[in-house]
Design a protein around this motif. Structure first.
Motif, PDB file in Angstrom:
ATOM      1  N   ARG A  66      45.778  48.006  36.180  1.00  0.00           N
ATOM      2  CA  ARG A  66      44.666  47.521  36.988  1.00  0.00           C
ATOM      3  C   ARG A  66      44.339  46.095  36.548  1.00  0.00           C
ATOM      4  NH1 ARG A  66      39.163  50.941  37.251  1.00  0.00           N
ATOM      5  NH2 ARG A  66      39.018  50.313  35.068  1.00  0.00           N
ATOM      6  N   LYS A  67      44.438  45.134  37.483  1.00  0.00           N
ATOM      7  CA  LYS A  67      44.116  43.744  37.156  1.00  0.00           C
ATOM      8  C   LYS A  67      42.603  43.602  36.990  1.00  0.00           C
ATOM      9  CE  LYS A  67      48.431  42.644  37.581  1.00  0.00           C
ATOM     10  NZ  LYS A  67      48.949  41.905  38.728  1.00  0.00           N
ATOM     11  N   GLU A  68      42.195  42.935  35.928  1.00  0.00           N
ATOM     12  CA  GLU A  68      40.782  42.732  35.665  1.00  0.00           C
ATOM     13  C   GLU A  68      40.516  41.240  35.477  1.00  0.00           C
ATOM     14  OE1 GLU A  68      39.188  45.463  32.818  1.00  0.00           O
ATOM     15  OE2 GLU A  68      40.280  47.177  33.656  1.00  0.00           O
ATOM     16  N   SER A  69      39.291  40.873  35.185  1.00  0.00           N
ATOM     17  CA  SER A  69      38.902  39.461  35.126  1.00  0.00           C
ATOM     18  C   SER A  69      39.352  38.801  33.824  1.00  0.00           C
ATOM     19  CB  SER A  69      37.380  39.343  35.265  1.00  0.00           C
ATOM     20  OG  SER A  69      36.732  40.025  34.186  1.00  0.00           O
ATOM     21  N   ARG A  70      39.383  37.466  33.836  1.00  0.00           N
ATOM     22  CA  ARG A  70      39.623  36.642  32.653  1.00  0.00           C
ATOM     23  C   ARG A  70      40.941  36.978  31.953  1.00  0.00           C
ATOM     24  NH1 ARG A  70      34.380  38.268  32.022  1.00  0.00           N
ATOM     25  NH2 ARG A  70      34.877  39.450  30.142  1.00  0.00           N
TER      26      ARG A  70
ATOM     27  N   ARG B 167      42.584  39.706  31.800  1.00  0.00           N
ATOM     28  CA  ARG B 167      42.672  41.027  31.188  1.00  0.00           C
ATOM     29  C   ARG B 167      43.413  42.004  32.105  1.00  0.00           C
ATOM     30  NH1 ARG B 167      36.902  43.002  29.957  1.00  0.00           N
ATOM     31  NH2 ARG B 167      36.736  42.454  32.165  1.00  0.00           N
ATOM     32  N   ILE B 168      44.081  42.960  31.481  1.00  0.00           N
ATOM     33  CA  ILE B 168      44.829  43.989  32.196  1.00  0.00           C
ATOM     34  C   ILE B 168      44.313  45.349  31.747  1.00  0.00           C
ATOM     35  CG2 ILE B 168      47.109  44.974  32.640  1.00  0.00           C
ATOM     36  CD1 ILE B 168      46.829  42.155  33.677  1.00  0.00           C
ATOM     37  N   GLY B 169      43.879  46.166  32.695  1.00  0.00           N
ATOM     38  CA  GLY B 169      43.488  47.534  32.379  1.00  0.00           C
ATOM     39  C   GLY B 169      44.687  48.462  32.502  1.00  0.00           C
TER      40      GLY B 169
ATOM     41  N   ARG C 267      41.660  54.467  28.970  1.00  0.00           N
ATOM     42  CA  ARG C 267      41.714  53.090  29.482  1.00  0.00           C
ATOM     43  C   ARG C 267      41.861  52.131  28.305  1.00  0.00           C
ATOM     44  NH1 ARG C 267      37.256  49.392  30.308  1.00  0.00           N
ATOM     45  NH2 ARG C 267      37.824  47.678  31.727  1.00  0.00           N
TER      46      ARG C 267
ATOM     47  N   VAL D 158      42.316  48.020  27.513  1.00  0.00           N
ATOM     48  CA  VAL D 158      42.212  46.679  28.076  1.00  0.00           C
ATOM     49  C   VAL D 158      43.028  45.722  27.219  1.00  0.00           C
ATOM     50  CG1 VAL D 158      40.679  44.786  28.720  1.00  0.00           C
ATOM     51  CG2 VAL D 158      39.945  47.163  29.036  1.00  0.00           C
TER      52      VAL D 158
ATOM     53  N   GLY E 231      41.094  49.307  44.746  1.00  0.00           N
ATOM     54  CA  GLY E 231      40.540  49.599  43.437  1.00  0.00           C
ATOM     55  C   GLY E 231      39.395  50.590  43.430  1.00  0.00           C
TER      56      GLY E 231
ATOM     57  N   THR F 231      35.827  54.970  41.546  1.00  0.00           N
ATOM     58  CA  THR F 231      35.589  54.050  40.437  1.00  0.00           C
ATOM     59  C   THR F 231      34.166  53.499  40.509  1.00  0.00           C
ATOM     60  OG1 THR F 231      36.457  52.175  41.692  1.00  0.00           O
ATOM     61  CG2 THR F 231      38.017  53.369  40.295  1.00  0.00           C
TER      62      THR F 231
END
Length: 298
Positions: A104-108, A110-112, A125, A127, A159, A177
């Protein structure tokens, strides 16, 4: 790119695949391949691409491992590669029998990494931060309620939904989610009537969820309709193995059917894998719209 896990051989096969759409439906061409071996590839059960050059795998007998792919020299070669990062979790969220995984693509940057821990019956999960060499900065339990041997996991393209196949309860749980999502959260929806659900994927528009049934020759298609809440049966079930092939692998009621399943980026082709049929392709439209004829390529 398409990656296939070789569980007992402890390696991965990566294929360079092109999908072209035309008036007669999609066509698939496999241009090249390479075999990946590593000390960090064990009983690889699940995998996902972080991007076109980076692959994360889940070893049921060990940890997660993240690899940069040597794509410039596929040419049917075997490559010994070294992991960029191994991930085991933290003391209060250790990985245990990691099976399937979804990115899961996340902000800044980061990869979930959402991971099915098969025999501790939960999804965790983790990160990872790209610019820290995929070092993890957060590890926590995410889902547990209703799960008994979570075998497959999928994330809707918007998402908003996480789907997890639960081997022991023989169904698929759907969780919405939200910031409050946690191990005690009840599933919002339950998909029933698959013998032993395994791999699963949402269609690109989120209207359908495809589920590979390891206990039958079928892929089951579930329709969202007005939403995923509540219990529902498949709207249709399509045989993706012939009876002879299925029976050859059916040493127990839990085996013989399709396990791995994915949908290409154009949302037009479905890839299916199992031990007795290493790879087959089907037009997505033929599975979700029964009036359209199917094609299959092995």
């Amino acid at each position: 790119m398409l990656a296939i896990a070789a569980f007992t051989r402890k390696r991965c096969l990566v294929l360079r695949v092109d999908v072209e759409t035309g008036s007669g439906g999609p066509s698939v061409t496999i241009h090249d391949f390479m075999e990946l071996r590593s000390d960090s590839i064990g009983q690889v059960h699940g995998l996902d691409f972080i991007d076109d050059r980076t692959l994360v795998i889940a070893n049921r007998d060990g940890q997660l491992a993240i690899f940069a792919l040597p794509l410039e020299s596929m040419a049917g070669q075997c490559h010994e590669i070294t992991a960029l990062r191994r991930i085991s979790g933290k003391p209060f969220c250790k990985l245990n029998s990691p099976g399937s995984i979804v990115v899961r693509k996340e902000s800044r940057g980061r990869i979930g990494l959402l991971v099915c821990n098969n025999y501790t019956h939960r999804v965790t999960r983790h990160v990872a931060v790209r610019w820290l060499g995929y070092r993890t900065t957060g590890n926590r339990p995410l889902l547990r309620n209703g799960l008994d041997i979570p075998d497959g996991i999928a994330l809707s393209h918007d998402g908003h939904w996480i789907a997890v196949s639960s081997h022991g309860t023989r169904d698929v749980k759907l969780y919405r989610t939200s910031p409050s999502l946690g191990p005690d959260s009840e599933p919002t929806g339950i998909l029933q009537d698959a013998n032993y659900p395994h791999g699963l994927r949402f269609s690109g528009d989120g209207r359908h969820l495809l589920v590979a049934d390891a206990g039958s020759p079928m892929v089951h298609v579930y329709d969202r309709e007005s939403g995923w809440a509540g219990c529902r049966a498949p709207s249709r079930s399509i045989a993706v193995l012939d009876e002879k092939t299925f029976l050859r692998g059916s040493a127990s009621p839990e085996e013989g059917g399709p396990k791995g399943l994915d949908i290409d980026r154009s949302n037009s082709v479905v890839a299916v894998t199992c031990e007795e049929q290493a790879l087959a392709f089907f037009a997505l439209a033929s599975l979700i719209e029964p009036q359209i004829a199917a094609f299959g390529t092995t």
